[in-house]
Scaffold this active site. Structure first.
Site, PDB file in Angstrom:
ATOM      1  N   HIS A 369       0.824  -1.197   0.000  1.00  0.00           N
ATOM      2  CA  HIS A 369       0.000   0.000   0.000  1.00  0.00           C
ATOM      3  C   HIS A 369       0.865   1.256   0.000  1.00  0.00           C
ATOM      4  O   HIS A 369       1.617   1.511   0.933  1.00  0.00           O
ATOM      5  CB  HIS A 369      -0.903  -0.018   1.248  1.00  0.00           C
ATOM      6  CG  HIS A 369      -1.867   1.120   1.313  1.00  0.00           C
ATOM      7  ND1 HIS A 369      -2.085   1.836   2.474  1.00  0.00           N
ATOM      8  CD2 HIS A 369      -2.679   1.659   0.376  1.00  0.00           C
ATOM      9  CE1 HIS A 369      -2.986   2.772   2.252  1.00  0.00           C
ATOM     10  NE2 HIS A 369      -3.364   2.674   0.981  1.00  0.00           N
ATOM     11  N   ARG A 370       0.775   2.028  -1.090  1.00  0.00           N
ATOM     12  CA  ARG A 370       1.588   3.233  -1.285  1.00  0.00           C
ATOM     13  C   ARG A 370       3.083   2.914  -1.187  1.00  0.00           C
ATOM     14  O   ARG A 370       3.871   3.689  -0.655  1.00  0.00           O
ATOM     15  CB  ARG A 370       1.215   4.315  -0.270  1.00  0.00           C
ATOM     16  CG  ARG A 370      -0.261   4.692  -0.296  1.00  0.00           C
ATOM     17  CD  ARG A 370      -0.586   5.776   0.712  1.00  0.00           C
ATOM     18  NE  ARG A 370      -2.029   5.920   0.872  1.00  0.00           N
ATOM     19  CZ  ARG A 370      -2.618   6.729   1.749  1.00  0.00           C
ATOM     20  NH1 ARG A 370      -1.869   7.488   2.557  1.00  0.00           N
ATOM     21  NH2 ARG A 370      -3.927   6.800   1.837  1.00  0.00           N
ATOM     22  N   GLU A 396       1.148  -0.474  -4.881  1.00  0.00           N
ATOM     23  CA  GLU A 396       0.044   0.466  -5.119  1.00  0.00           C
ATOM     24  C   GLU A 396       0.566   1.889  -4.972  1.00  0.00           C
ATOM     25  O   GLU A 396       1.242   2.211  -3.985  1.00  0.00           O
ATOM     26  CB  GLU A 396      -1.093   0.194  -4.136  1.00  0.00           C
ATOM     27  CG  GLU A 396      -2.356   0.990  -4.399  1.00  0.00           C
ATOM     28  CD  GLU A 396      -2.429   2.279  -3.587  1.00  0.00           C
ATOM     29  OE1 GLU A 396      -3.299   3.124  -3.883  1.00  0.00           O
ATOM     30  OE2 GLU A 396      -1.626   2.452  -2.651  1.00  0.00           O
ATOM     31  N   ASP A 398      -0.458   6.245  -5.843  1.00  0.00           N
ATOM     32  CA  ASP A 398      -1.502   7.213  -6.178  1.00  0.00           C
ATOM     33  C   ASP A 398      -0.914   8.248  -7.133  1.00  0.00           C
ATOM     34  O   ASP A 398       0.206   8.730  -6.925  1.00  0.00           O
ATOM     35  CB  ASP A 398      -1.994   7.916  -4.915  1.00  0.00           C
ATOM     36  CG  ASP A 398      -2.467   6.942  -3.856  1.00  0.00           C
ATOM     37  OD1 ASP A 398      -3.616   6.487  -3.936  1.00  0.00           O
ATOM     38  OD2 ASP A 398      -1.665   6.627  -2.943  1.00  0.00           O
ATOM     39  N   HIS A 411      -0.354  11.003  -2.856  1.00  0.00           N
ATOM     40  CA  HIS A 411      -1.713  10.713  -2.428  1.00  0.00           C
ATOM     41  C   HIS A 411      -2.510  11.971  -2.132  1.00  0.00           C
ATOM     42  O   HIS A 411      -3.628  12.158  -2.623  1.00  0.00           O
ATOM     43  CB  HIS A 411      -1.695   9.825  -1.179  1.00  0.00           C
ATOM     44  CG  HIS A 411      -3.061   9.511  -0.652  1.00  0.00           C
ATOM     45  ND1 HIS A 411      -3.710  10.319   0.271  1.00  0.00           N
ATOM     46  CD2 HIS A 411      -3.912   8.479  -0.923  1.00  0.00           C
ATOM     47  CE1 HIS A 411      -4.892   9.795   0.542  1.00  0.00           C
ATOM     48  NE2 HIS A 411      -5.042   8.680  -0.165  1.00  0.00           N
ATOM     49  N   GLU A 470      -3.484   4.073  -8.823  1.00  0.00           N
ATOM     50  CA  GLU A 470      -4.774   4.676  -8.483  1.00  0.00           C
ATOM     51  C   GLU A 470      -4.842   6.107  -8.995  1.00  0.00           C
ATOM     52  O   GLU A 470      -3.989   6.949  -8.667  1.00  0.00           O
ATOM     53  CB  GLU A 470      -5.007   4.671  -6.973  1.00  0.00           C
ATOM     54  CG  GLU A 470      -6.356   5.299  -6.603  1.00  0.00           C
ATOM     55  CD  GLU A 470      -6.621   5.365  -5.107  1.00  0.00           C
ATOM     56  OE1 GLU A 470      -7.491   6.163  -4.702  1.00  0.00           O
ATOM     57  OE2 GLU A 470      -5.944   4.640  -4.355  1.00  0.00           O
ATOM     58  N   LYS A 472      -6.265   9.602  -8.758  1.00  0.00           N
ATOM     59  CA  LYS A 472      -6.997  10.472  -7.837  1.00  0.00           C
ATOM     60  C   LYS A 472      -8.035  11.257  -8.625  1.00  0.00           C
ATOM     61  O   LYS A 472      -7.819  11.653  -9.780  1.00  0.00           O
ATOM     62  CB  LYS A 472      -6.039  11.426  -7.115  1.00  0.00           C
ATOM     63  CG  LYS A 472      -4.891  10.734  -6.390  1.00  0.00           C
ATOM     64  CD  LYS A 472      -5.345   9.636  -5.475  1.00  0.00           C
ATOM     65  CE  LYS A 472      -6.127  10.131  -4.266  1.00  0.00           C
ATOM     66  NZ  LYS A 472      -6.476   9.014  -3.344  1.00  0.00           N
ATOM     67  N   ASP A 586      -0.128  -2.634   4.345  1.00  0.00           N
ATOM     68  CA  ASP A 586       1.032  -1.814   4.695  1.00  0.00           C
ATOM     69  C   ASP A 586       2.228  -2.665   5.064  1.00  0.00           C
ATOM     70  O   ASP A 586       3.343  -2.145   5.217  1.00  0.00           O
ATOM     71  CB  ASP A 586       0.682  -0.907   5.887  1.00  0.00           C
ATOM     72  CG  ASP A 586      -0.353   0.148   5.524  1.00  0.00           C
ATOM     73  OD1 ASP A 586      -0.287   0.670   4.397  1.00  0.00           O
ATOM     74  OD2 ASP A 586      -1.236   0.441   6.364  1.00  0.00           O
TER      75      ASP A 586
END
Length: 615
Positions: A369-370, A396, A398, A411, A470, A472, A586
């Site tokens: 995640h991120r 992942e 953003d 993000h 992802e 935004k 995470d």
């Protein structure tokens, strides 16, 4: 048995190097071509059936679609031809060994082509079916290991094998299949060496094995048990060496995840090597059995110290010298082109990744995640590299655009949290955004970390880790969907990237830019039938809303299920049992440890750490 093993060893040694090279190169070349061809057929049939993914939920409906059956039949026929060519090459090489004669790689290839063409010319179509059955039987352990990595077959197998009646049934089934294969054990020699039609060849095989099948099966079991023992010793040694290296050089928090991944790759390599040597051992043993059983009892008594020679010349060796030289040149050119193309395709597969059409049939994958956002500042190159270190399947990130339409990885729209600047990213140029420090908030060691562009991330990740990008939500006028799709196409990473968003309109625009880019709809709650939308390939949903019924419904419609954000060990196990396709977390190292960690590997790692600590 001792005499049989010595004869098998002798017949294998005559052309061992050429056999190993032939099988490895042929399986790599033919395997890559076959995988690509099947993948193309799969994509075509999926598109005609209206599915995005092939899943166990929609497999039945997919197979009954009018376009699917011809594609399956074509793939099956192609597989039978490929394994028959390999069988013909092995028979050619071992026939030469029976004459105590060396044969080079081109001779094996030529014999494989001639023998295969002879079967086609004589309309021995049954030999192709027999070759496929023989291939499955000889590679049964490899295929069984592959099946345990198919979701949810691994769960089903585990439950089935816990039932005594099921175990007994499995034993009976394997016994029946093996019994059916025994009479045709020597049919390849009867058809390819004695030039018989298949029906006559089967009769000849049955006659040769009459009253001797127990000896023949026992001999094959013996050589395969010896091979399996050697492979198990090699795997144990590889696991121990990997554990030592991981203990010494890997970060402690990711050590078990790295060891699990390394052991998994080592297993694949050893399984491939085992399959290569298994087919060589089996065909060597069968060659010995064929020539021994073909002799009269007196000849068998006279050949105690000498391997029997059957006076028959291979089809390829019947070619006159001038024509043989011409054919050798053509075979050399053909093999060079084949090897070069195979090498290119292997590199392409490793660098650009495989199609994700059937990815949901594999193990539950892990997304960082991120990036690895608990080990490095989120959405930075440092976090992405940490995700690679933790063996995540996906990273992942953003993305949004700056004022000058550069796609960057970040993000928050407002940069106050990560950079201490109270400004919107969309109001800044890329150079202005690039001048900010987005690492100091996380720790002094990351001071000076910059906001990366998507282009920079794609360059760094190509061939190394897949990306979940992802988008935004920046409003209808934003060109973010088209810019992102354009970059993915430019870098040739459609099989390495998926694009997600909370905006269905954005996903629709991505599909308009390139229908082959995978898209995922991000849901905060699990209400409605969003998985039926034609513009999405999977749903990405909060883990607390996931149910088995939802997963099954998505899979039946050919869609995948990604869940976020799963950090608890118990919840990771629960998501895997529900059959989700991807866990966004995470803690990617923790997820790999929980989902696929081997207790034996963990104990070995702890033992080595303790030894080094007190050493």
């Amino acid at each position: 048995m001792k005499h049989f093993l010595r004869q098998t060893d002798e017949v294998i040694k005559w052309n061992l190097r050429q056999l190993v090279v032939f099988v490895i190169l042929y399986r790599l070349a033919a395997g890559i071509f076959y995988i690509r061809a099947v993948n193309g057929l799969l994509r075509f049939s999926l598109s005609m059936a209206g599915y995005s993914y092939l899943t166990l939920g929609n497999l039945g409906a997919f197979l009954w679609h009018p376009f699917t059956l011809p594609c399956v039949a074509l793939a099956l026929m192609g597989g039978m031809v490929l394994v028959t060519v390999e069988t013909a090459g092995l028979v050619t090489a071992f026939q030469a060994s029976a004459y105590s004669r060396k044969m080079d790689l081109l001779g094996i290839l030529g014999g494989a082509a001639v023998n295969t063409w002879d079967q086609i010319r004589r309309r021995n179509w049954q030999i192709f079916v027999a070759s496929l059955g023989n291939y499955i039987l000889m590679n049964s352990y490899l295929l069984a290991r592959l099946l345990t990595k198919v979701k949810p077959v691994d769960f089903v197998l585990e439950e089935v094998l816990n039932l005594p009646a099921a175990r007994l049934g499995l034993v009976i089934l394997m016994t029946v299949l093996s019994a059916a294969a025994v009479p045709s054990m020597l049919v390849f020699w009867a058809c390819m060496v004695e030039q018989k039609r298949f029906r006559d060849g089967l009769r000849r095989s049955t006659e040769l094995l009459k009253g001797r099948w127990i000896k023949a099966v026992g001999a094959l079991v013996c050589v395969n048990v010896l091979l399996m023992g050697g492979l198990m010793l090699l795997y144990g040694a590889a696991m121990a060496l990997a554990a030592v290296l991981v203990t010494l050089f890997a970060d402690s928090y990711a050590a078990l995840a790295v060891l699990t991944a390394v052991c998994g790759k080592a297993e694949i390599i050893l399984l491939f090597a085992g399959a290569v040597f298994a087919v060589i051992l089996d065909f060597g043993a069968l060659t010995v059995l064929y020539y021994r059983f073909s002799q009269s009892r007196r000849e068998q008594e006279d050949s105690a110290k000498r391997y029997p020679v059957r006076r028959r010349t291979e089809a390829f060796m019947r070619i006159v010298p001038g024509r043989r030289e011409i054919m050798r040149r053509w075979l050399l050119l053909f093999s060079g082109v084949l090897a070069g193309t195979a090498a290119f395709l292997i590199f392409d597969m490793a660098y650009n990744g495989m199609s994700s059409d059937w990815s949901v049939l594999g193990q539950t994958e892990i997304t960082a995640h991120r990036g690895s956002s608990k080990m490095a500042p989120e959405n930075t190159m440092a976090a992405i590299f940490k995700a690679m270190d933790e063996m995540a399947d996906y990273c992942e990130i953003d993305v949004q655009t700056t004022a000058d339409d550069v796609v960057v990885v970040c993000h928050d729209r407002n940069l106050k949290r990560v950079a201490g600047v109270d400004r919107l990213l969309t109001d800044m140029t890329f150079e202005q955004a690039r001048s900010l420090d987005v690492g100091s908030y996380f720790g002094e060691e990351y001071a000076g970390e910059k906001i990366p562009s998507l282009r920079e991330v794609l360059e760094a990740c190509k061939g190394r880790i897949r990306l979940n990008i992802e988008l935004k939500s920046l409003g209808e006028k934003s060109s973010l969907p088209e810019l992102t799709a354009g970059l993915i196409k430019e870098y040739g990473m459609k099989d390495q990237c998926v694009v997600t968003s909370v905006s269905l309109e954005y996903l629709k625009r991505v599909k308009a830019a390139d229908p082959d880019i995978r898209t995922g709809y991000i849901l905060a709650a699990g209400y409605g039938s969003y998985y039926k939308n034609e513009f999405i390939d999977f749903i990405s949903i909060r883990s607390s809303f996931v149910t088995r019924k939802m997963v099954e419904a998505a899979h039946e419609n050919g869609k995948g299920v990604h869940v976020w954000t799963v950090d608890d060990r118990g919840e990771m196990k629960q998501m895997r049992l529900l059959g989700v396709d991807n866990i966004i977390t995470d803690y990617p190292a923790r997820a790999r440890e929980v989902l696929y960690g081997d207790p034996g590997a963990k104990n070995l790692l702890e033992f080595l750490k303790m030894g080094l600590k007190h050493g």
